[in-house]
Scaffold this active site. Structure first.
Site, PDB file in Angstrom:
ATOM      1  N   VAL A   1      18.365  22.966  -8.805  1.00 17.80           N
ATOM      2  CA  VAL A   1      19.447  23.808  -8.282  1.00 17.80           C
ATOM      3  C   VAL A   1      19.355  24.022  -6.773  1.00 17.80           C
ATOM      4  O   VAL A   1      20.218  24.678  -6.191  1.00 17.80           O
ATOM      5  CB  VAL A   1      19.488  25.191  -8.982  1.00 17.80           C
ATOM      6  CG1 VAL A   1      19.766  25.038 -10.452  1.00 17.80           C
ATOM      7  CG2 VAL A   1      18.218  25.990  -8.727  1.00 17.80           C
ATOM      8  N   LYS A   2      18.328  23.452  -6.127  1.00 10.37           N
ATOM      9  CA  LYS A   2      18.172  23.650  -4.691  1.00 10.37           C
ATOM     10  C   LYS A   2      19.076  22.684  -3.916  1.00 10.37           C
ATOM     11  O   LYS A   2      19.886  21.969  -4.473  1.00 10.37           O
ATOM     12  CB  LYS A   2      16.705  23.472  -4.293  1.00 10.37           C
ATOM     13  CG  LYS A   2      15.760  24.476  -4.936  1.00 10.37           C
ATOM     14  CD  LYS A   2      16.135  25.900  -4.638  1.00 10.37           C
ATOM     15  CE  LYS A   2      15.027  26.910  -4.923  1.00 10.37           C
ATOM     16  NZ  LYS A   2      14.521  26.932  -6.289  1.00 10.37           N
ATOM     17  N   ILE A   3      18.938  22.669  -2.586  1.00 13.95           N
ATOM     18  CA  ILE A   3      19.871  21.937  -1.724  1.00 13.95           C
ATOM     19  C   ILE A   3      19.816  20.433  -2.002  1.00 13.95           C
ATOM     20  O   ILE A   3      20.844  19.773  -2.141  1.00 13.95           O
ATOM     21  CB  ILE A   3      19.568  22.206  -0.236  1.00 13.95           C
ATOM     22  CG1 ILE A   3      19.421  23.708   0.034  1.00 13.95           C
ATOM     23  CG2 ILE A   3      20.656  21.596   0.643  1.00 13.95           C
ATOM     24  CD1 ILE A   3      20.656  24.525  -0.268  1.00 13.95           C
TER      25      ILE A   3
ATOM     26  N   HIS B   1      13.669  21.745  -6.553  1.00 12.58           N
ATOM     27  CA  HIS B   1      14.120  22.001  -7.923  1.00 12.58           C
ATOM     28  C   HIS B   1      15.595  21.595  -8.046  1.00 12.58           C
ATOM     29  O   HIS B   1      16.326  21.609  -7.051  1.00 12.58           O
ATOM     30  CB  HIS B   1      13.935  23.490  -8.236  1.00 12.58           C
ATOM     31  CG  HIS B   1      14.305  23.890  -9.617  1.00 12.58           C
ATOM     32  ND1 HIS B   1      15.600  24.200  -9.974  1.00 12.58           N
ATOM     33  CD2 HIS B   1      13.550  24.037 -10.733  1.00 12.58           C
ATOM     34  CE1 HIS B   1      15.623  24.527 -11.256  1.00 12.58           C
ATOM     35  NE2 HIS B   1      14.402  24.434 -11.743  1.00 12.58           N
TER      36      HIS B   1
END
Length: 386
Positions: free
Chosen positions: A187-189, A185
């Site tokens: 906002v993930k790493i 997603h």
């Protein structure tokens, strides 16, 4: 506006996506196996299967482990609802294990105590899903040992944790689990816009996961139950879903993973700076287990409410009023109306509920500048009356 998390898209990422857009393979193409191999190689797992979301990966992971009616899946209440919902998709039942007050992850001691009681009444879980909250790994060795003793399978919800390590080995290597799930997603790493991945070291599980993500259809003669009619031929041998990742998404992921180590290193720099500059405030700062190296998807503070005048909500709203988009990860799943209709109620998991009353995710992403971080810290001081 300073967000709690956001993607970074470089010119290399754009070029990789544009190359696919100008090709003939927008859906299933060469970038999917390329991205899968990059993640597999990074984690030292045997198989990596890309899908369209981590939720889809959790669903097919449960199906691959034959989770169904009459079965129980246990997880932490301190997670996004998808971790629990995946069991309900399969007709199974869900229960929860309270969290460790230091790591905020599923507590192995509480898990063991609950397993002992469940064994007495014949309601042991078929699957346990530990969640590496904020990117910090759970105590996987302890959970795995309990799995060996009580006979449950393990799915790691590592949606926050790609790039992290446990006992010096990469999260996703599946040493202590049957299947590990990642999220991509925004906002993930690293991101594929939307997307996820299921990893396993088990050949049979990998085959099942591959079928389940694509309608249960195969063109592999070895998996067919009837002779092939011709080169056009395929068979549906299972009930699967359309959970495939597109080649456009995979191209973005294959570009992003080249910066995975850089991103996690930067997140640690930001966390270390927060640790130093917030040390004098009445806050509980993230504690890191010496066996783990967090991916630091989130930086969660806990307000020491007995030492400040403003309430949790007042501090939160004061930060947002300054265009600092703090967030709260997570509202305990068992307190959601849908789950309360199943009989769960406030007070069932006191550590998770206390965490919820105090927690706040403050901005943490590789693009965060020192000046923006200073603004976050100054605004937090003002919001807390310090």
């Amino acid at each position: 506006m300073i967000r709690y998390g956001q993607q970074e898209i470089t010119q290399e990422d754009v070029a990789a996506v544009v190359e696919v857009l100008r090709s003939v393979n927008l859906t299933q193409g060469p970038n999917i196996p390329k991205f899968e191999e990059a993640v597999r190689a990074h984690t030292n797992s045997k198989h990596a299967l890309a899908v369209n979301s981590a939720t889809s990966a959790l669903h097919i992971a449960c199906l691959a482990l034959d989770v169904g009616p009459g079965d129980w899946l246990w997880t932490t209440p301190n997670t996004f609802v998808a971790t629990a919902n995946c069991a309900l998709y399969c007709g199974a039942q869900v229960d929860f294990v309270d969290i460790d007050p230091r790591t905020y992850n599923l507590c192995p001691q509480k898990l063991e105590a609950k397993l002992m009681e469940a064994a007495k009444v014949g309601k042991l879980p078929k699957v346990v899903v530990p969640v590496h909250l904020t990117g910090q790994p759970c105590d996987l060795a302890a959970i795995h040992a309990l799995g060996q003793k009580y006979g449950f399978r393990i799915i790691e919800d590592a949606s926050h944790a790609i790039g992290g390590t446990y006992k010096g080995e990469p999260i996703g290597n599946c040493r202590y689990s049957d299947i590990t799930v990642f999220s991509f997603h925004p906002v993930k790493i690293i991101t594929t816009a939307e997307g996820g991945m299921a990893l396993t070291n088990n050949d049979e599980l990998a085959t099942r996961l591959g079928l389940l993500r694509s309608h249960g259809i195969t063109r592999d003669p070895a998996l067919m139950t009837q002779p092939m009619d011709g080169s056009w031929y395929y068979q549906q041998v299972a009930l699967g879903y359309n959970y495939r990742m597109t080649d456009i998404q995979a191209a973005l992921g294959a570009s992003q993973i080249n910066r995975l180590t850089q991103y996690v290193t930067r997140r640690h720099e930001i966390a270390n700076r927060y640790n130093e500059l917030l040390a004098d405030l009445p806050l509980t700062l993230p504690w890191q287990h010496p066996d783990s190296y967090s991916a630091y998807h989130l930086y969660v503070i806990r307000l020491q409410l007995d030492k400040i005048a403003p309430t949790h909500r007042e501090v939160f709203e004061a930060m947002r009023a300054k265009d600092i988009m703090v967030n709260l990860h997570y509202i305990p799943v068992h307190t959601q109306p849908y789950y309360q209709h199943m009989g769960f109620k406030a007070g069932d998991y006191p550590e998770a509920e206390q965490y919820y009353r105090e927690a706040m995710s403050i901005p943490m992403h590789p693009s965060l500048t020192d000046a923006e971080q200073d603004t976050v810290i100054d605004s937090l001081r003002q919001a807390m009356g310090k």
